[in-house]
Scaffold this motif. Sequence first.
Motif, short mmCIF file in Angstrom:
data_model
loop_
_atom_site.label_atom_id
_atom_site.label_comp_id
_atom_site.label_asym_id
_atom_site.label_seq_id
_atom_site.Cartn_x
_atom_site.Cartn_y
_atom_site.Cartn_z
N LEU A 50 21.03 -1.85 62.59
CA LEU A 50 19.57 -1.97 62.49
C LEU A 50 18.96 -2.32 63.85
O LEU A 50 17.92 -1.78 64.23
N TYR A 51 19.63 -3.18 64.60
CA TYR A 51 19.15 -3.53 65.94
C TYR A 51 19.13 -2.29 66.84
O TYR A 51 18.17 -2.06 67.58
N LEU A 52 20.18 -1.47 66.77
CA LEU A 52 20.21 -0.24 67.58
C LEU A 52 19.06 0.70 67.21
O LEU A 52 18.40 1.26 68.09
N PHE A 53 18.82 0.87 65.92
CA PHE A 53 17.74 1.75 65.47
C PHE A 53 16.38 1.17 65.86
O PHE A 53 15.48 1.92 66.26
N GLU A 54 16.23 -0.13 65.73
CA GLU A 54 14.97 -0.77 66.13
C GLU A 54 14.72 -0.55 67.64
O GLU A 54 13.60 -0.26 68.04
N ASN A 55 15.76 -0.68 68.44
CA ASN A 55 15.60 -0.47 69.89
C ASN A 55 15.25 0.98 70.21
O ASN A 55 14.42 1.24 71.09
N GLN A 56 15.87 1.91 69.50
CA GLN A 56 15.55 3.32 69.71
C GLN A 56 14.08 3.58 69.34
O GLN A 56 13.36 4.26 70.06
N PHE A 57 13.65 3.03 68.22
CA PHE A 57 12.26 3.19 67.78
C PHE A 57 11.32 2.55 68.80
O PHE A 57 10.28 3.11 69.14
N TYR A 58 11.69 1.38 69.31
CA TYR A 58 10.87 0.69 70.30
C TYR A 58 10.76 1.51 71.59
O TYR A 58 9.69 1.60 72.20
N ASP A 59 11.87 2.12 72.01
CA ASP A 59 11.84 2.95 73.21
C ASP A 59 10.86 4.12 73.07
O ASP A 59 10.20 4.51 74.03
N GLU A 60 10.76 4.67 71.86
CA GLU A 60 9.88 5.80 71.62
C GLU A 60 8.43 5.40 71.35
O GLU A 60 7.50 6.11 71.74
N HIS A 61 8.24 4.27 70.64
CA HIS A 61 6.89 3.93 70.15
C HIS A 61 6.37 2.58 70.65
O HIS A 61 5.26 2.19 70.29
N HIS A 62 7.17 1.82 71.38
CA HIS A 62 6.77 0.54 71.97
C HIS A 62 6.39 -0.51 70.91
O HIS A 62 5.56 -1.37 71.17
N GLU A 63 7.01 -0.41 69.75
CA GLU A 63 6.83 -1.40 68.67
C GLU A 63 8.12 -1.51 67.87
O GLU A 63 8.82 -0.53 67.68
N TYR A 64 8.39 -2.74 67.41
CA TYR A 64 9.47 -2.94 66.44
C TYR A 64 8.89 -2.82 65.04
O TYR A 64 7.69 -2.98 64.84
N VAL A 65 9.76 -2.57 64.07
CA VAL A 65 9.33 -2.37 62.69
C VAL A 65 9.74 -3.56 61.83
O VAL A 65 10.94 -3.86 61.74
N PRO A 66 8.78 -4.25 61.19
CA PRO A 66 9.17 -5.30 60.24
C PRO A 66 9.78 -4.65 58.99
O PRO A 66 9.27 -3.64 58.50
N ILE A 67 10.87 -5.23 58.52
CA ILE A 67 11.58 -4.70 57.35
C ILE A 67 11.73 -5.82 56.32
O ILE A 67 12.18 -6.91 56.66
N ALA A 68 11.36 -5.54 55.08
CA ALA A 68 11.59 -6.47 53.98
C ALA A 68 12.84 -6.01 53.22
O ALA A 68 13.18 -4.82 53.25
#
Length: 168
Positions: A50-68
């Motif tokens: 999940l950390y790897l995916f969050e970092n990839q998403f952050y690299d593309e969109h400059h935001e992390y995603v909150p997950i419940a």
Amino acid sequence: MRHKQQGFSMIEMMTVLVIIGILSAIAVPLMHGYQVRAKNTQSVSDVYHLYLFENQFYDEHHEYVPIAPADKQASGLLSKNVTLADGSVVLFEIRNLTADVQVAVNTDNTHQTLVIGGLAAGSDTIIAFDPDAQDGYHAITLSGSFASSSIPNSTSGNDLSSYPVFHQ
């Protein structure tokens, strides 16, 4: 004429039962410990992915995603439409998470920092990770049911400093 003994005597049978009982008393707690460690290893793996995916998403969109925890399906699929700060909607999707591990991600208000936690079914230890902490994974004892509030809120500092470092 001597009568040949057949079968086992009662003493021999009781001795075998005592030995089996002693071996069981040793083996069962060891087996339980191995099962808990295996479940916690699953949590570490999912938190890391999940950390790897969050970092990839952050690299593309400059935001992390909150997950419940409810965002992840029973099959292990985590699929969520995310509205970014610029108003655009993007799909955040991970397909390779373990079905038996619940996960949550807390971000700050601007989605620039995060804390990730995972809990395997049958375990009472939440494995948490904060990239701001340089000491790896931390163990949080679960009280109640697993929710986003089970892990600390995210800030720009080490949010896990009050929890022990997780040792496998």
